[in-house]
Design an enzyme around this catalytic site. Structure first.
Site, short mmCIF file in Angstrom:
data_model
loop_
_atom_site.label_atom_id
_atom_site.label_comp_id
_atom_site.label_asym_id
_atom_site.label_seq_id
_atom_site.Cartn_x
_atom_site.Cartn_y
_atom_site.Cartn_z
N THR A 58 -0.71 -5.22 -13.59
CA THR A 58 0.07 -6.23 -14.31
C THR A 58 1.21 -6.76 -13.43
O THR A 58 1.38 -7.98 -13.28
CB THR A 58 0.69 -5.60 -15.58
OG1 THR A 58 -0.22 -4.68 -16.14
CG2 THR A 58 1.07 -6.67 -16.59
N HIS A 132 1.09 -6.09 -23.27
CA HIS A 132 -0.09 -5.21 -23.32
C HIS A 132 -0.74 -5.31 -24.69
O HIS A 132 -1.60 -4.48 -25.03
CB HIS A 132 0.32 -3.75 -23.08
CG HIS A 132 0.85 -3.47 -21.70
ND1 HIS A 132 0.25 -3.92 -20.56
CD2 HIS A 132 1.92 -2.73 -21.29
CE1 HIS A 132 0.94 -3.49 -19.50
NE2 HIS A 132 1.95 -2.77 -19.92
N TYR A 217 -8.47 -5.73 -10.79
CA TYR A 217 -7.64 -5.06 -9.77
C TYR A 217 -8.46 -4.86 -8.49
O TYR A 217 -7.98 -5.10 -7.38
CB TYR A 217 -7.17 -3.71 -10.33
CG TYR A 217 -6.29 -2.89 -9.42
CD1 TYR A 217 -4.91 -2.97 -9.51
CD2 TYR A 217 -6.84 -2.00 -8.49
CE1 TYR A 217 -4.09 -2.20 -8.70
CE2 TYR A 217 -6.03 -1.23 -7.67
CZ TYR A 217 -4.66 -1.33 -7.77
OH TYR A 217 -3.85 -0.56 -6.96
N PHE A 253 0.81 -4.17 -0.88
CA PHE A 253 1.40 -2.95 -1.45
C PHE A 253 2.66 -2.57 -0.65
O PHE A 253 3.69 -2.24 -1.23
CB PHE A 253 0.38 -1.82 -1.42
CG PHE A 253 0.85 -0.57 -2.11
CD1 PHE A 253 0.78 -0.45 -3.49
CD2 PHE A 253 1.38 0.49 -1.38
CE1 PHE A 253 1.23 0.70 -4.14
CE2 PHE A 253 1.82 1.65 -2.01
CZ PHE A 253 1.75 1.75 -3.40
N SER A 255 4.66 -4.46 1.14
CA SER A 255 5.77 -5.39 0.92
C SER A 255 6.36 -5.21 -0.49
O SER A 255 7.58 -5.14 -0.66
CB SER A 255 5.26 -6.82 1.14
OG SER A 255 6.12 -7.74 0.56
S1 PPS Z 1 2.41 -1.45 -16.08
O1 PPS Z 1 3.43 -0.38 -16.26
O2 PPS Z 1 1.38 -1.34 -17.11
O3 PPS Z 1 2.98 -2.79 -16.02
O4 PPS Z 1 1.74 -1.10 -14.67
P1 PPS Z 1 0.86 -2.11 -13.82
O5 PPS Z 1 1.75 -3.00 -13.05
O6 PPS Z 1 -0.18 -2.73 -14.66
O7 PPS Z 1 0.09 -1.13 -12.84
C1 PPS Z 1 0.73 -0.35 -11.88
C2 PPS Z 1 -0.33 -0.01 -10.86
O8 PPS Z 1 -0.57 -1.15 -10.02
C3 PPS Z 1 -0.34 -0.77 -8.67
N1 PPS Z 1 0.17 -1.90 -7.87
C4 PPS Z 1 -0.42 -2.31 -6.74
N2 PPS Z 1 -1.55 -1.90 -6.13
C5 PPS Z 1 -1.86 -2.51 -4.96
N3 PPS Z 1 -1.11 -3.49 -4.38
C6 PPS Z 1 0.02 -3.93 -4.99
N4 PPS Z 1 0.76 -4.88 -4.42
C7 PPS Z 1 0.41 -3.34 -6.22
N5 PPS Z 1 1.44 -3.50 -7.08
C8 PPS Z 1 1.27 -2.62 -8.07
C9 PPS Z 1 0.68 0.34 -8.78
O9 PPS Z 1 0.78 1.08 -7.59
C10 PPS Z 1 0.09 1.13 -9.94
O10 PPS Z 1 -1.11 1.80 -9.61
P2 PPS Z 1 -1.18 3.31 -9.07
O11 PPS Z 1 -2.64 3.67 -9.07
O12 PPS Z 1 -0.39 4.16 -10.00
O13 PPS Z 1 -0.60 3.29 -7.69
#
Ligand code: PPS
Length: 321
Positions: A58, A132, A217, A253, A255
């Protein structure tokens, strides 16, 4: 019943009193108090709604969309993402009333947490909104088709979303159970916003609607520039190839982890400052950012349960995990 007990014992605190089921979805008791405000929200068609099950990317999508809408305004993007893109569900995911009663002298919850609906109303359209909520609980004007803002739905392999959600709930919400307990709650649809499939599939069924874009994703991981182009096209704000590359770099990720406007450090600080939950471990919101983590993080028995659960739930659909 056992799971209800588990949820209550391991996952209630001063900010989360208990749970109710609304239209088949698990929400907090506080939802009842704000339901009318959310149902009757005045929707602006030029806004963009990012609708997701938790932990599917998100935040990543919010930053992408906000940047596209605002023509890569990196200066404006220094403002905290939750202040730029209101998360309207803060109105019910945190019940801060008892806390305020006990701490009448303290009044410094940020507006994005304390009054996200007020924040939404104060921003100039096009606003990028995060929720959500399942399709069936979006504001009435969207549900009944009276207003058709652009909606971007993001999905992720539920096994990886479950792992991410578990860490999130320990880090920020005081979940005190273990990983297998969390998985059982997730599979049973008892965890906030569950059941997962009841959330994803109604949006999936609308994926051909002109005002809805469904992204994953996993595609953002393998082809971020491609998804940026698709989203920019959907938003009718096409970007030059140079800007696509600049934005993809900004959204990496690495940045985003270093960017305090989006890495949600403020939430961890907030959790500690207000003692939102006890015994929260150290950790980061941008935690691992990987696909396929379930293959090593889940036990063979749990993987089997998830496999069966996925099979049953998508058997009559063309959804691919
Ligand atoms: S929330 O709380 O529902 O709004 O969380 P959400 O943003 O949906 O999800 C958080 C997960 O997204 C990963 N994330 C990323 N992954 C890759 N690249 C980038 N730039 C990125 N930004 C956010 C974040 O690390 C969380 O996943 P996990 O598996 O826990 O690392």
């Amino acid at each position: 019943m056992e799971l209800d007990k588990l949820l209550h014992e391991k996952f209630t605190n001063i900010f989360k009193k208990g749970y109710i089921t609304v239209e088949g979805t698990t929400l907090t008791e506080r939802y009842d108090d704000v339901k009318e405000d959310l149902d009757n929200l005045e929707v602006n068609e030029s806004d963009v709604w990012i609708c997701t099950f938790p932990k599917v990317g998100t935040t990543w999508t919010q930053e992408m969309v906000w940047m596209i809408i605002n023509n890569l305004d990196f200066e404006g993007g220094k403002v905290n993402l939750d202040d730029r893109c209101p998360f309207i569900d803060f109105s019910f995911v945190f019940d801060d009333r008892e806390w305020h009663d006990q701490n009448p002298e303290e009044n410094n919850f940020p507006p994005c947490v304390h009054d996200p609906i007020g924040l939404y109303k104060s921003l100039k359209s096009p606003v990028v909104v995060k929720t959500h909520l399942p399709l069936v609980l979006l504001p009435k004007q969207i549900r009944n088709g009276l207003k058709k803002p652009k909606v971007i739905y993001v999905s992720r392999d539920p096994r990886d979303a479950c792992i991410s959600f578990y860490h999130h709930c320990r880090l920020l919400e005081g979940f005190s159970g273990n990983f297998d307990e969390f998985c059982e709650l997730f599979l049973a649809g008892k965890i906030m916003y569950g059941p997962f499939w009841k959330h994803v599939l109604p949006y999936w069924n609308l994926r051909h609607s002109p005002n809805l874009l469904f992204i994953k994703y996993e595609d953002m991981k393998t082809n971020l520039s491609g998804v940026v182009r698709t989203v920019a096209g959907f938003l009718e704000r096409p970007l030059t190839e140079e800007k696509v590359q600049i934005l993809a770099k900004h959204l990496s990720f690495e940045s985003m982890s270093k960017n305090n406007a989006v890495n949600k450090e403020f939430l961890s600080d907030f959790t500690k400052k207000f003692k939102l939950a006890q015994n929260c471990p150290e950790g980061k919101f941008l935690r691992s950012g990987k696909t396929g983590e379930h293959k090593t993080a889940m036990s063979p028995e749990m993987l089997k349960k998830f496999e069966e659960w996925i099979k049953i739930n998508i058997q009559d659909t063309d959804y691919v995990v």
